[in-house]
Write a protein that holds these residues in place. Structure first.
Motif, PDB file in Angstrom:
ATOM      1  N   GLU A   1      43.376  21.834  40.322  1.00  0.00           N
ATOM      2  CA  GLU A   1      41.906  22.047  40.341  1.00  0.00           C
ATOM      3  C   GLU A   1      41.209  20.931  40.626  1.00  0.00           C
ATOM      4  OE1 GLU A   1      39.946  21.097  36.810  1.00  0.00           O
ATOM      5  OE2 GLU A   1      38.038  22.187  37.349  1.00  0.00           O
TER       6      GLU A   1
ATOM      7  N   PRO B   1      41.352  38.725  41.946  1.00  0.00           N
ATOM      8  CA  PRO B   1      40.983  38.945  40.518  1.00  0.00           C
ATOM      9  C   PRO B   1      39.570  38.600  40.210  1.00  0.00           C
ATOM     10  CG  PRO B   1      43.148  37.525  40.941  1.00  0.00           C
ATOM     11  CD  PRO B   1      42.160  37.717  41.990  1.00  0.00           C
TER      12      PRO B   1
ATOM     13  N   GLY C   1      41.149  35.252  49.564  1.00  0.00           N
ATOM     14  CA  GLY C   1      42.639  34.587  49.768  1.00  0.00           C
ATOM     15  C   GLY C   1      42.915  34.511  51.201  1.00  0.00           C
TER      16      GLY C   1
ATOM     17  N   LEU D   1      44.841  32.007  46.943  1.00  0.00           N
ATOM     18  CA  LEU D   1      43.358  32.158  46.148  1.00  0.00           C
ATOM     19  C   LEU D   1      42.885  30.924  45.820  1.00  0.00           C
ATOM     20  CD1 LEU D   1      44.406  35.391  44.124  1.00  0.00           C
ATOM     21  CD2 LEU D   1      42.896  35.218  46.041  1.00  0.00           C
TER      22      LEU D   1
ATOM     23  N   LEU E   1      50.344  35.067  39.481  1.00  0.00           N
ATOM     24  CA  LEU E   1      49.563  33.949  39.869  1.00  0.00           C
ATOM     25  C   LEU E   1      49.797  32.957  39.153  1.00  0.00           C
ATOM     26  CD1 LEU E   1      45.846  35.262  39.172  1.00  0.00           C
ATOM     27  CD2 LEU E   1      46.591  33.978  41.254  1.00  0.00           C
TER      28      LEU E   1
ATOM     29  N   PHE F   1      48.854  28.679  39.045  1.00  0.00           N
ATOM     30  CA  PHE F   1      48.041  27.522  39.212  1.00  0.00           C
ATOM     31  C   PHE F   1      48.570  26.178  40.070  1.00  0.00           C
ATOM     32  CE2 PHE F   1      44.600  24.892  38.259  1.00  0.00           C
ATOM     33  CZ  PHE F   1      44.935  23.441  37.800  1.00  0.00           C
TER      34      PHE F   1
ATOM     35  N   LEU G   1      45.438  26.736  33.689  1.00  0.00           N
ATOM     36  CA  LEU G   1      45.290  28.070  33.325  1.00  0.00           C
ATOM     37  C   LEU G   1      46.452  29.048  33.822  1.00  0.00           C
ATOM     38  CD1 LEU G   1      43.231  29.881  32.072  1.00  0.00           C
ATOM     39  CD2 LEU G   1      42.320  30.643  34.554  1.00  0.00           C
TER      40      LEU G   1
ATOM     41  N   TYR H   1      45.517  28.774  43.644  1.00  0.00           N
ATOM     42  CA  TYR H   1      46.409  29.322  42.927  1.00  0.00           C
ATOM     43  C   TYR H   1      47.185  30.018  44.067  1.00  0.00           C
ATOM     44  CZ  TYR H   1      43.875  29.437  38.491  1.00  0.00           C
ATOM     45  OH  TYR H   1      43.048  29.206  37.447  1.00  0.00           O
TER      46      TYR H   1
ATOM     47  N   PHE I   1      36.898  34.306  42.315  1.00  0.00           N
ATOM     48  CA  PHE I   1      37.957  34.201  43.371  1.00  0.00           C
ATOM     49  C   PHE I   1      37.181  34.763  44.784  1.00  0.00           C
ATOM     50  CE2 PHE I   1      41.909  33.087  41.319  1.00  0.00           C
ATOM     51  CZ  PHE I   1      41.628  33.447  39.946  1.00  0.00           C
TER      52      PHE I   1
ATOM     53  N   PHE J   1      48.607  32.386  33.701  1.00  0.00           N
ATOM     54  CA  PHE J   1      48.263  33.931  33.878  1.00  0.00           C
ATOM     55  C   PHE J   1      49.441  34.784  33.305  1.00  0.00           C
ATOM     56  CE2 PHE J   1      44.232  35.009  36.086  1.00  0.00           C
ATOM     57  CZ  PHE J   1      43.893  33.709  36.487  1.00  0.00           C
TER      58      PHE J   1
ATOM     59  N   GLN K   1      49.670  33.509  44.764  1.00  0.00           N
ATOM     60  CA  GLN K   1      50.340  34.677  44.121  1.00  0.00           C
ATOM     61  C   GLN K   1      51.349  35.230  44.868  1.00  0.00           C
ATOM     62  OE1 GLN K   1      46.912  37.785  43.751  1.00  0.00           O
ATOM     63  NE2 GLN K   1      47.942  38.368  41.898  1.00  0.00           N
TER      64      GLN K   1
END
Lengths: 111, 114
Positions: free
Chosen positions: A48, B44, A105, A90, A43, A45, B102, A35, A102, B104, A37
């Motif tokens: 994955e 988080p 970072g 992250l 945040l 994505f 996902l 992620y 998490f 947020f 931020q």
């Protein structure tokens, strides 16, 4: 039990350079997500990985890429860095999909 | 319209009160819903997950889901100063096994005053 380890913690790069960030997930976790931020966008994505395969991908340009190794460790690469890439990156590992733990970072600053 | 919306706050409650955090989402087919807590300068951490309509309780935390209204909330009972943090609502978009992600919300900052 070791948590999610991200290296390096801080990084300063120049526009146009590329960067590689590393993530070691919790032992036994095969899913690793990345992620970005920022204060403005929150945040977001990136992607994955599961068992060395990119399973899901966010809406980021192709300059952002990643991979996962057979030991579940993951790397993320950003090429041709832009000032707007400055952010906290992250990594999160999961045993169940989306139930993230998490890491601390990597704070990337592009100058 | 943002995909996941939260009031940014700050939400200020006195110690011992109930804090109520709300979240709405736009994707009707979302399946999984999460609340993460983020302390300032920290990453988080997952505090609740909920997958079906109704309430789910875990200690002082209760998550509530209403898929028809596309609404998820988090209640914190007996709020403590240590609960002061930003609370992030997260909603899945698509399948977790293929093509999912996902999403947020921007987070709600909670301040619990002693």
């Amino acid at each position: 039990k070791a948590g999610v380890t991200q290296t390096p913690r801080y990084l300063i790069k120049t526009r146009g350079q590329q960067v590689t960030l590393s993530c070691s997930p919790i032992s036994g976790h095969r899913s690793v997500s990345w992620y970005q931020q920022t204060p403005g966008q929150g945040l977001q994505f990136l992607f994955e990985y599961f068992s060395e395969t990119q399973r899901n991908k966010g809406n980021f340009p192709g300059r952002f890429s990643g991979r996962q190794f057979s030991n579940s460790r993951s790397e993320m690469n950003v090429s041709t860095l832009e000032l707007g890439d400055s952010a906290l990156y992250l990594c999160a590992s999961s045993l169940e999909v989306w139930c993230h733990t998490f890491g601390s970072g990597t704070r990337l600053t592009v100058v | 319209q943002k995909e996941v919306e939260q009031n940014s706050g700050p939400l200020s409650v006195p110690e011992g009160a109930i804090a109520s955090l709300n979240c709405t989402y736009s994707d009707r087919v979302s399946q999984s819903f999460f609340w993460y807590r983020q302390y300032s300068g920290k990453s988080p951490e997952l505090i609740m997950s909920i997958y079906s309509n109704g309430d789910k309780e875990d200690g002082r935390f209760t998550a509530q889901l209403n898929k028809a209204s596309q609404y998820v909330s988090l209640l914190i009972r007996d709020s403590q100063p240590s609960d002061s943090a930003t609370y992030l609502c997260a909603v899945t978009h698509g399948s977790g096994n293929q093509g999912g992600k996902l999403i947020f919300g921007q987070g709600t900052e909670l301040s619990v005053k002693p």
